[in-house]
Design a protein around this motif. Structure first.
Motif, short mmCIF file in Angstrom:
data_model
loop_
_atom_site.label_atom_id
_atom_site.label_comp_id
_atom_site.label_asym_id
_atom_site.label_seq_id
_atom_site.Cartn_x
_atom_site.Cartn_y
_atom_site.Cartn_z
N GLY A 190 -4.72 1.04 -8.39
CA GLY A 190 -4.62 0.05 -7.31
C GLY A 190 -3.50 0.37 -6.32
O GLY A 190 -3.02 -0.51 -5.60
N LEU A 191 -3.09 1.63 -6.30
CA LEU A 191 -1.96 2.01 -5.42
C LEU A 191 -2.43 2.48 -4.05
O LEU A 191 -1.71 2.33 -3.06
N PHE A 192 -3.62 3.12 -3.98
CA PHE A 192 -4.00 3.80 -2.74
C PHE A 192 -5.40 3.38 -2.29
O PHE A 192 -6.29 3.13 -3.13
N ARG A 193 -5.58 3.32 -0.99
CA ARG A 193 -6.85 2.81 -0.44
C ARG A 193 -8.04 3.68 -0.86
O ARG A 193 -7.93 4.89 -1.02
N GLY A 194 -9.21 3.02 -0.96
CA GLY A 194 -10.45 3.74 -1.24
C GLY A 194 -11.26 3.94 0.03
O GLY A 194 -12.18 4.75 0.08
N GLU A 195 -10.90 3.18 1.06
CA GLU A 195 -11.54 3.33 2.37
C GLU A 195 -10.56 2.82 3.43
O GLU A 195 -9.61 2.09 3.12
N TYR A 196 -10.75 3.25 4.66
CA TYR A 196 -9.87 2.80 5.74
C TYR A 196 -10.20 1.35 6.10
O TYR A 196 -11.37 0.98 6.24
N ALA A 197 -9.15 0.55 6.27
CA ALA A 197 -9.34 -0.84 6.71
C ALA A 197 -8.99 -0.95 8.19
O ALA A 197 -9.39 -1.92 8.86
N ALA A 198 -8.25 0.02 8.70
CA ALA A 198 -7.79 -0.05 10.09
C ALA A 198 -8.34 1.12 10.91
O ALA A 198 -8.88 2.06 10.36
N GLU A 199 -8.19 1.01 12.22
CA GLU A 199 -8.70 2.05 13.15
C GLU A 199 -7.58 2.92 13.68
O GLU A 199 -7.81 4.03 14.14
N THR A 200 -6.33 2.38 13.67
CA THR A 200 -5.22 3.08 14.32
C THR A 200 -4.17 3.53 13.29
O THR A 200 -4.13 3.02 12.17
N LEU A 201 -3.27 4.44 13.71
CA LEU A 201 -2.20 4.85 12.81
C LEU A 201 -1.29 3.67 12.51
O LEU A 201 -0.90 3.45 11.36
N ALA A 244 0.84 -1.20 0.00
CA ALA A 244 0.00 0.00 0.00
C ALA A 244 0.87 1.25 0.00
O ALA A 244 1.89 1.30 0.69
N LEU A 245 0.45 2.22 -0.80
CA LEU A 245 1.11 3.53 -0.79
C LEU A 245 0.59 4.31 0.42
O LEU A 245 -0.60 4.28 0.72
N HIS A 246 1.50 4.99 1.10
CA HIS A 246 1.09 5.76 2.28
C HIS A 246 1.15 7.25 1.96
O HIS A 246 2.11 7.71 1.31
N LEU A 247 0.13 7.99 2.39
CA LEU A 247 0.12 9.44 2.17
C LEU A 247 -0.07 10.15 3.50
O LEU A 247 -1.03 9.87 4.24
N ASN A 248 0.86 11.06 3.81
CA ASN A 248 0.75 11.92 4.98
C ASN A 248 0.58 13.35 4.50
O ASN A 248 1.22 13.76 3.54
N GLY A 298 5.83 5.85 0.44
CA GLY A 298 4.70 6.78 0.44
C GLY A 298 5.27 8.18 0.37
O GLY A 298 6.49 8.35 0.19
N PHE A 299 4.40 9.18 0.54
CA PHE A 299 4.89 10.56 0.42
C PHE A 299 4.36 11.44 1.55
O PHE A 299 3.24 11.25 2.04
N ASN A 300 5.19 12.37 1.90
CA ASN A 300 4.83 13.42 2.85
C ASN A 300 4.36 14.58 1.98
O ASN A 300 5.16 15.35 1.46
N LEU A 301 3.04 14.66 1.76
CA LEU A 301 2.51 15.65 0.82
C LEU A 301 2.61 17.05 1.41
O LEU A 301 2.12 17.29 2.52
#
Ligand SMILES: Cc1cc2nc3c(=O)[nH]c(=O)nc-3n(C[C@H](O)[C@H](O)[C@H](O)COP(=O)(O)O)c2cc1C
Length: 439
Positions: A415-426, A4-8, A388-391
């Motif tokens: 297919g790089l980035f989530r369409g919805e959250y799967a988790a509850e925590t950081l 998964a790509l991460h975006l901050n 991922g990137f620090n936007l």
């Protein structure tokens, strides 16, 4: 989804471009208005970003007349954002050089509880020379000294966050037992810089410990990150140096017995997005035209620990000899290396260098169409330059809104980035293990 790509989202002033506050599309809210920060965090959460990040410096910048360099204290803001959001991670800077470990441990454990497990701590050693005057004025702490303190600091706060077993609290009102006495223990830390008895006076947060974030890229900084960081922010001006940094840090992490997916690397990215490439480049030029080279010159001096650049003409090509040796710089060492690297490669004039740094202070700046930005993100992500990137939107909220509306859908289609959250925590968003503690 494989990897998964991460975006901050890095919330900073009214955007990361030096002249953002004067640009069309910049927020009209005051930087002391919590709705400003909450508005950015809510946008990023709707787009399912992993996290938002708030930086901090412990002294007022000298160019306050020309630039809105004020903000609310980040840890305090996180508590408010925790009540205005439900899923997005909340990361704030807090200094190891000018903070007491017991206080920091309490603050971040509290926000982990308040946010139901979404807090992250950006570990900074506070390179700004002027900060020292606000903390007893005992003189600037050297680069090596700051990291030595940070090493012990991280050991102390980790021991405090681990001073309660995860199952310590019984809250058995019938039996009259609140906590298992043997499940809460002192840490009795006695070190060169800190003496802390502990235990912490609150149970562990949902994540056990905040997510450890770090952003120092010098050799000392990389070794420190390899031991402590779970997410690493970095300033890279080219893909080649980003790939080198990525490979080196993952290797250092492996030497510390850590797997690569537990040391995530997020380079800074500041995209100016237009309908066409020409339009994007015109927008970038318009932003630069709003800058004042003397503001840029004073910021450059700050980066080099106060070095005087006033003698340098604006329109003569620069050479590395115009700069102090980075190894002697006690401030943000890696950033000075990045700047001198650019000067060596491209021999810009001072005006051109300040124009580049005005974009995002030495992070990767680009101007292009949404497709081109998505291509760049996919290329660095797939080719060992980023997890991922620090936007760093040049103008807030305008550049963020365009990124969310135009680039995020492309990243999802690929297919790089989530369409919805799967988790509850950081930790869940970043795919990081929880450091469980039971005793
Ligand atoms: C994305 C990013 C965010 C940062 N945020 C802060 C901050 O909030 N406060 C701070 O004092 N330094 C901040 N820094 C500076 C780093 O903590 C560090 O001091 C700097 O990168 C130099 O590290 P080095 O001396 O190991 O090269 C940040 C750096 C980066 C790349």
């Amino acid at each position: 989804m494989a990897r998964a790509l991460h975006l901050n989202l890095f919330i900073n002033g009214r955007g990361h471009h030096e002249a953002s506050w004067r640009a069309p599309g910049a927020s009209s809210l005051a930087l002391t208005d919590i709705d400003y920060y909450a508005g950015m965090a809510e946008r990023a959460e709707r787009a399912c970003f992993d996290s938002v990040f708030l930086a901090d410096q412990l002294a007022l910048a000298p160019d306050i007349a020309q630039a809105p360099r004020t903000w609310l204290e980040p840890v305090t803001v996180l508590a408010a954002l925790a009540m205005r959001t439900t899923r997005i991670g909340l990361i704030a800077t807090c200094s190891t050089t000018y903070t007491e470990p017991f206080n920091l441990a309490r603050q971040f454990a509290s926000i982990d509880h308040i946010s139901r497990g979404r807090v992250g701590w950006n570990i900074v050693t506070s390179w700004l020379a002027t900060a020292a005057a606000n903390y007893g004025d005992t003189g600037v702490v050297t680069h090596a000294g700051r990291y030595e303190i940070a090493e012990e600091f991280c050991r102390v706060v980790s021991a405090l966050w681990d001073s309660w077993s995860d199952d310590a609290v019984l809250d058995d009102r019938e039996a009259g037992v609140y906590a298992r006495g043997d499940a809460v223990r002192r840490i009795d830390h006695r070190g060169a810089h800190y003496q802390v008895a502990g235990p912490l006076n609150m149970p562990r947060g949902p994540q056990g410990r905040p997510v450890f974030v770090q952003a120092g890229s010098s050799d000392t900084g990389k070794r420190f990150a390899a031991r402590w960081a779970e997410a690493v922010f970095t300033a890279q001006m080219e893909k080649a140096t980003a790939r080198d940094f990525y490979a080196e840090l993952k290797a250092y992490g492996a030497e510390e017995g850590r797997s690569g997916d537990q040391v995530l690397i997020l380079p800074g990215l500041s995209p100016v997005i237009g309908g066409t490439e020409a339009e994007a480049q015109r927008m970038a030029r318009d932003l630069n035209d709003l800058t004042d080279p003397e503001v840029g010159r004073s910021r450059l001096s700050g980066r080099f620990g106060g070095h005087d650049f006033s003698h340098l003409p604006l329109d003569r090509p620069l050479s590395p000899e115009d700069f102090p040796d980075p190894a002697a710089v006690q401030a943000a060492r890696s950033r000075t290396e990045v700047i001198i690297g650019l000067v060596r490669r491209e021999k810009p004039t001072l005006r051109q260098l300040l124009g580049y740094l005005a974009g995002a202070r030495g992070h990767y700046v680009t101007a292009g169409t949404p497709e081109q930005i998505a291509d760049l993100i996919e290329d660095w992500f797939r080719d060992g330059a980023a997890d991922g990137f620090n936007l760093m939107p040049p103008v807030l909220p305008a550049s963020l809104d365009v990124f969310i509306e135009e680039v995020v859908p492309i990243l999802r289609k690929r297919g790089l980035f989530r369409g919805e959250y799967a988790a509850e925590t950081l930790r869940g968003h970043y795919g990081l293990q929880r450091p469980d503690v039971t005793f």
